[in-house]
Design an enzyme around this catalytic site. Structure first.
Site, mmCIF file in Angstrom:
data_model
loop_
_atom_site.group_PDB
_atom_site.id
_atom_site.type_symbol
_atom_site.label_atom_id
_atom_site.label_comp_id
_atom_site.label_asym_id
_atom_site.label_seq_id
_atom_site.Cartn_x
_atom_site.Cartn_y
_atom_site.Cartn_z
ATOM 1 N N GLY A 143 61.173 50.369 30.983
ATOM 2 C CA GLY A 143 61.909 49.140 31.214
ATOM 3 C C GLY A 143 62.741 49.137 32.472
ATOM 4 O O GLY A 143 63.428 48.149 32.751
ATOM 5 N N GLU B 76 59.615 56.556 29.802
ATOM 6 C CA GLU B 76 58.289 56.021 30.111
ATOM 7 C C GLU B 76 58.368 54.907 31.160
ATOM 8 O O GLU B 76 58.094 53.748 30.861
ATOM 9 C CB GLU B 76 57.635 55.444 28.852
ATOM 10 C CG GLU B 76 57.494 56.379 27.682
ATOM 11 C CD GLU B 76 57.084 55.625 26.424
ATOM 12 O OE1 GLU B 76 56.956 54.379 26.500
ATOM 13 O OE2 GLU B 76 56.920 56.258 25.382
ATOM 14 N N PRO B 77 58.736 55.196 32.392
ATOM 15 C CA PRO B 77 58.725 54.136 33.400
ATOM 16 C C PRO B 77 57.305 53.675 33.695
ATOM 17 O O PRO B 77 56.374 54.474 33.740
ATOM 18 C CB PRO B 77 59.350 54.807 34.623
ATOM 19 C CG PRO B 77 59.020 56.262 34.449
ATOM 20 C CD PRO B 77 59.092 56.505 32.965
ATOM 21 N N GLY B 78 57.144 52.390 33.910
ATOM 22 C CA GLY B 78 55.862 51.829 34.333
ATOM 23 C C GLY B 78 56.069 50.989 35.575
ATOM 24 O O GLY B 78 55.661 51.338 36.675
ATOM 25 N N ARG B 79 56.775 49.857 35.403
ATOM 26 C CA ARG B 79 57.048 48.950 36.516
ATOM 27 C C ARG B 79 57.683 49.692 37.688
ATOM 28 O O ARG B 79 57.321 49.480 38.845
ATOM 29 C CB ARG B 79 57.975 47.830 36.044
ATOM 30 C CG ARG B 79 58.266 46.772 37.099
ATOM 31 C CD ARG B 79 59.380 45.824 36.622
ATOM 32 N NE ARG B 79 59.115 45.334 35.285
ATOM 33 C CZ ARG B 79 58.373 44.270 35.011
ATOM 34 N NH1 ARG B 79 57.825 43.584 36.006
ATOM 35 N NH2 ARG B 79 58.181 43.880 33.773
ATOM 36 N N ARG C 265 52.200 36.047 36.635
ATOM 37 C CA ARG C 265 53.602 36.260 36.283
ATOM 38 C C ARG C 265 54.500 35.055 36.611
ATOM 39 O O ARG C 265 55.367 34.709 35.805
ATOM 40 C CB ARG C 265 54.150 37.527 36.941
ATOM 41 C CG ARG C 265 53.489 38.795 36.423
ATOM 42 C CD ARG C 265 54.201 40.056 36.899
ATOM 43 N NE ARG C 265 55.459 40.217 36.212
ATOM 44 C CZ ARG C 265 56.645 39.993 36.754
ATOM 45 N NH1 ARG C 265 56.731 39.603 38.018
ATOM 46 N NH2 ARG C 265 57.746 40.173 36.053
ATOM 47 N N CYS D 274 43.585 23.962 38.630
ATOM 48 C CA CYS D 274 43.955 22.585 38.308
ATOM 49 C C CYS D 274 45.010 22.536 37.199
ATOM 50 O O CYS D 274 44.752 22.117 36.069
ATOM 51 C CB CYS D 274 42.710 21.801 37.893
ATOM 52 S SG CYS D 274 43.020 20.035 37.692
ATOM 53 N N TYR E 65 51.743 44.770 36.343
ATOM 54 C CA TYR E 65 51.370 43.589 35.571
ATOM 55 C C TYR E 65 50.815 42.491 36.475
ATOM 56 O O TYR E 65 50.990 41.304 36.212
ATOM 57 C CB TYR E 65 52.572 43.082 34.747
ATOM 58 C CG TYR E 65 53.169 44.172 33.901
ATOM 59 C CD1 TYR E 65 52.527 44.602 32.739
ATOM 60 C CD2 TYR E 65 54.345 44.817 34.280
ATOM 61 C CE1 TYR E 65 53.054 45.623 31.975
ATOM 62 C CE2 TYR E 65 54.883 45.840 33.525
ATOM 63 C CZ TYR E 65 54.228 46.249 32.371
ATOM 64 O OH TYR E 65 54.740 47.272 31.620
#
EC number: 4.1.1.20
Length: 411
Positions: free
Chosen positions: A237, A272-275, A311, A341, A370
């Site tokens: 997070g 658990e870093p991801g971003r 996003r 569209c 993401y």
């Protein structure tokens, strides 16, 4: 080990080599995802260095491309997976399945079948459960191995309500039920850890609320006997600044606050870093194809769309934008949108950008997390190519789809 001496805490769009980006767009066409694998390794190494006594995994869901997984493995990370496909892709990238952690969220039968079968060959695999139903279903499959319990701490944090998982009943065992579930796990399985994930995109100013959730996890670990656990996993997070005026995460302060919040633990602290690892390592290059003067806006049409990067449409997310073809032109407020569209297919409203002209290349920043993971084929648009940068070289790590790829599964 990556040398961090010349690695800034955040990479802004202005820090990229604009001439090289134009060259990549010319060579590989647009829209184009670009991932800097050297930056991925730098980001992981910087984060891990702030937590020398902890185990730092990489949350695969942020970006599961093989080249990225190989890069984090090279940097020394183990990998946390949220679905069976991520488990398989991590193994394909070279991960030892005994080091993987699978966080099951309402897992379909196929996912549990895969995980139980994998554990027969790799007993070191850890399965994190967030519902007692999952324990029942694992027992039905003959699984009696390593289990971590996901706690719902009742506190959600992050950049948007849709990512504040710590307060969402979908995620984790209700806090006060954890001791009884721990007793059951000890009887039927091997209880190795507790886990929680409060939310996503947390920057320094949001750390206090984030650490309130971590405090509850630490308290529960001591309540169920942390001396009998291998680890206490406080999730990821940790964010990066998407807006130009936002400061990067103060990692030294973050590490101090997280350790203090977790309290004294016999078990190993796990994160658990991801971003944080991949966001500013990636961007999208998109070509301007339309300039339209409307009564209330100058509309700039580009060939990327919400099918390329959803996003902004899904979360209202801000992504920095730069005209890499002419960054020194006078800025002009523009609305930038794609060819889909729907009114949701807009990347920016009234955003000051160096005045775009048809044929210019715009870069959309912080697209490494993401981004491609949520790309779609909406409007029958083939997904873009992805190019990796590493050691001064570029290579295609994901080819551009064709319409035949889009229709291949039809019968």
């Amino acid at each position: 080990m990556t040398d961090l001496a010349d690695s800034p805490a955040v990479r802004r769009l202005a820090d990229w080599d604009h001439g090289r980006l134009e060259g990549l767009a010319d060579e590989y066409d647009t829209p184009l995802y670009v991932m800097d694998l050297d930056r991925v390794k730098e980001n992981y190494t910087r984060f891990a260095a702030a937590f020398p006594d902890a185990e730092v995994m990489y949350a695969a869901k942020a970006h599961t491309g093989k080249a990225v997984l190989e890069a984090v493995l090279e940097a020394g990370a183990d990998i946390e997976c949220a679905a069976w496909g991520e488990l398989q892709r991590s193994i394909d990238a070279g991960a030892d399945p005994n080091t993987l952690q699978y966080t099951a969220v309402n897992p379909p039968d196929h996912d549990l079948d895969y995980a139980a079968d994998l554990a027969e060959e790799a007993p070191g695999l850890t399965i994190t459960i967030g519902a007692t139903d999952t324990l029942d279903r694992l027992a039905e499959r003959g699984y009696d191995g390593r289990i971590a319990i996901r706690i719902n701490p009742g506190i959600g944090t992050g950049h948007h309500e849709k990512v504040a998982t710590g307060a969402d009943a979908k995620f984790g065992i209700p806090y006060e039920r954890v001791p009884e579930v721990a007793d059951r796990v000890r009887e039927e399985f091997e209880l190795v850890g507790l886990h929680a994930h409060a939310g996503s995109g947390v920057l320094t100013e949001g750390l206090e609320e984030h650490c309130r959730a971590i405090e509850r996890v630490g308290e529960m670990a001591r309540r169920v006997g942390d001396d009998e656990l291998e680890f206490v996993d406080v999730g990821g997070g940790y964010g990066v600044p998407y807006r130009e005026d936002e400061e990067p995460l103060d990692l030294e302060r973050t590490a101090e606050m997280v350790r203090e919040a977790a309290g004294e633990l016999e078990a190993t602290l796990k994160l658990e870093p991801g971003r944080y690892v991949v966001a500013d390592a990636g961007l999208i290059l998109s070509e301007v194809n339309t300039i339209k003067e409307a009564p209330d806006a100058t509309v700039v049409g580009v060939d990327a769309s919400l099918a390329t990067l959803i996003r902004p449409a899904m979360f209202g997310s801000y992504h920095p934008m730069l005209n890499v073809s002419a960054p020194d032109r006078d800025s002009h407020p523009v609305t930038v949108g794609g060819p889909v569209c729907t009114s949701a297919d807009v990347f920016a409203h009234d955003r000051p950008v160096a005045r775009p002209e048809r044929g210019d290349i715009l870069a959309i920043g912080n697209a490494g997390s993401y981004g491609y993971e949520l790309a779609s084929q909406f409007h029958s648009q083939p997904r873009p190519a992805e190019v990796a940068l590493e050691n001064g070289q570029s290579r295609v790590v994901r080819r551009r789809e064709s319409l035949e790829d889009v229709t291949r599964v039809e019968q």
